[in-house]
Design a protein around this motif. Structure first.
Motif, PDB file in Angstrom:
ATOM      1  N   SER A 184     -46.961  -0.386  38.743  1.00  0.00           N
ATOM      2  CA  SER A 184     -45.367  -0.556  37.782  1.00  0.00           C
ATOM      3  C   SER A 184     -44.930   1.034  38.441  1.00  0.00           C
ATOM      4  O   SER A 184     -45.131   2.049  39.188  1.00  0.00           O
ATOM      5  CB  SER A 184     -46.229   0.161  36.391  1.00  0.00           C
ATOM      6  N   THR A 185     -43.312   0.456  38.734  1.00  0.00           N
ATOM      7  CA  THR A 185     -42.068   2.041  39.291  1.00  0.00           C
ATOM      8  C   THR A 185     -42.234   2.800  38.199  1.00  0.00           C
ATOM      9  O   THR A 185     -41.763   4.068  38.256  1.00  0.00           O
ATOM     10  CB  THR A 185     -41.296   1.135  40.536  1.00  0.00           C
ATOM     11  N   SER A 186     -41.496   2.193  36.808  1.00  0.00           N
ATOM     12  CA  SER A 186     -41.094   2.634  36.178  1.00  0.00           C
ATOM     13  C   SER A 186     -41.222   2.951  34.484  1.00  0.00           C
ATOM     14  O   SER A 186     -41.042   3.374  33.724  1.00  0.00           O
ATOM     15  CB  SER A 186     -39.229   2.275  36.149  1.00  0.00           C
ATOM     16  N   SER A 226     -42.233   6.405  34.406  1.00  0.00           N
ATOM     17  CA  SER A 226     -41.072   7.183  35.917  1.00  0.00           C
ATOM     18  C   SER A 226     -41.545   8.532  35.654  1.00  0.00           C
ATOM     19  O   SER A 226     -41.137   9.198  36.636  1.00  0.00           O
ATOM     20  CB  SER A 226     -39.558   7.120  35.031  1.00  0.00           C
ATOM     21  N   SER A 230     -47.323   9.062  41.178  1.00  0.00           N
ATOM     22  CA  SER A 230     -47.898   7.616  41.858  1.00  0.00           C
ATOM     23  C   SER A 230     -49.387   7.596  42.132  1.00  0.00           C
ATOM     24  O   SER A 230     -50.298   8.940  42.228  1.00  0.00           O
ATOM     25  CB  SER A 230     -47.795   7.552  43.497  1.00  0.00           C
ATOM     26  N   VAL A 250     -48.960   3.067  39.421  1.00  0.00           N
ATOM     27  CA  VAL A 250     -47.784   3.317  40.293  1.00  0.00           C
ATOM     28  C   VAL A 250     -47.526   4.583  40.527  1.00  0.00           C
ATOM     29  O   VAL A 250     -48.060   4.592  41.544  1.00  0.00           O
ATOM     30  CB  VAL A 250     -47.567   4.991  38.584  1.00  0.00           C
ATOM     31  N   GLU A 251     -46.422   2.861  41.198  1.00  0.00           N
ATOM     32  CA  GLU A 251     -46.116   3.418  42.760  1.00  0.00           C
ATOM     33  C   GLU A 251     -44.571   4.228  42.606  1.00  0.00           C
ATOM     34  O   GLU A 251     -44.220   4.972  42.380  1.00  0.00           O
ATOM     35  CB  GLU A 251     -45.718   1.980  43.463  1.00  0.00           C
TER      36      GLU A 251
END
Length: 251
Positions: A184-186, A226, A230, A250-251
């Motif tokens: 996931s990014t956000s 968000s 990371s 999380v990236e």
């Protein structure tokens, strides 16, 4: 016409909104078993019995002389009836049970039937969608016949015993909840398992600290990631029926 005796069997019914609960298989006679599954809207009754005679099952039968009864008295369907003293149970004007399967395997018959929890018909037992109990009475013909007999006399007997009803784990796998996207990014969405409508999600970092704590449902199931650095996180889903965990990147 051979008369038979109805014997009472008690089991505890524990129901839950949106879930299927099951008695499991109850052996009322050596050759006759029943299984009752209940959801918030539907009762499913499975009967396994020899194919050459009638069998009957009564609900809420505290006196053995009155109560709602179903009887298998032919090769096509079950009959919705009322116990009334020592007479042959009379057929209801409205037949509330629907047979959805009637199969033979040699001399063994399996009948699966359904009906609503509350049919609205006078005399029909109302199944409760909350914890409670129900009395059952089982009866059978003493010889090969489909001529339904009256209560009374001596006959083969079922042993009275207590049976529990528990959550049917075949209905869903708690660990089948999914998260997407992952990584996931956000944001990431939690898709709940089948028949689970709500839960609590806690997200833990690699130090064991709770970094997100959120109530979710089928209508509100997105987690905002968000603000998270990371890394890998442990996502714990808690429900009324147990907990399950997955790893979120999380990236």
């Amino acid at each position: 016409m051979k008369k038979i005796t109805l014997l009472i069997t008690l089991f505890i019914v524990t129901l839950g909104q949106g879930q299927t609960f099951s008695t499991g298989t109850i052996q009322l006679f050596p050759e006759y078993s029943v299984k009752i599954d209940v959801t918030s809207s539907l009762v499913t009754l499975t009967q396994i019995m020899p194919s050459d005679r009638w069998y009957a099952l009564a609900f809420n039968n505290s006196s053995m002389l009155s109560g709602d009864i179903i009887a298998f008295i032919n090769t096509a369907n079950i009959s919705d009836r009322q116990l009334g003293g020592f007479a042959v149970p009379a057929a209801d004007a409205v037949q509330s049970w629907t047979t959805i399967s009637n199969t033979l395997n040699g001399t063994v018959r399996t009948v699966v039937s359904t009906r609503a929890l509350n049919t609205g018909e006078a005399g029909d037992y109302v199944f409760s969608a909350s914890a409670g109990s129900i009395n059952l009475a089982a009866a059978r013909a003493g010889n090969a016949t489909f001529s339904l007999a009256a209560h009374g006399g001596s006959a083969n007997a079922a042993t009275t015993a207590a049976f529990g009803i528990t959550l049917d784990n075949s209905e869903f796998d708690l660990n089948s909840f999914t998260m997407y996207p992952n990584p996931s990014t956000s944001a990431t969405t939690i898709q709940l398992p089948h028949n689970i409508s709500k839960g609590t999600v806690k997200v833990y970092d690699n130090l064991g600290r709770v970094v997100l704590n959120q109530e979710i449902s089928n209508e509100s199931n997105e987690l905002n990631t968000s603000s998270l650095p990371s890394g890998n996180y442990l996502v714990v889903l808690r429900t009324d029926y147990g907990n399950a965990t997955k790893t979120l990147l999380v990236e």
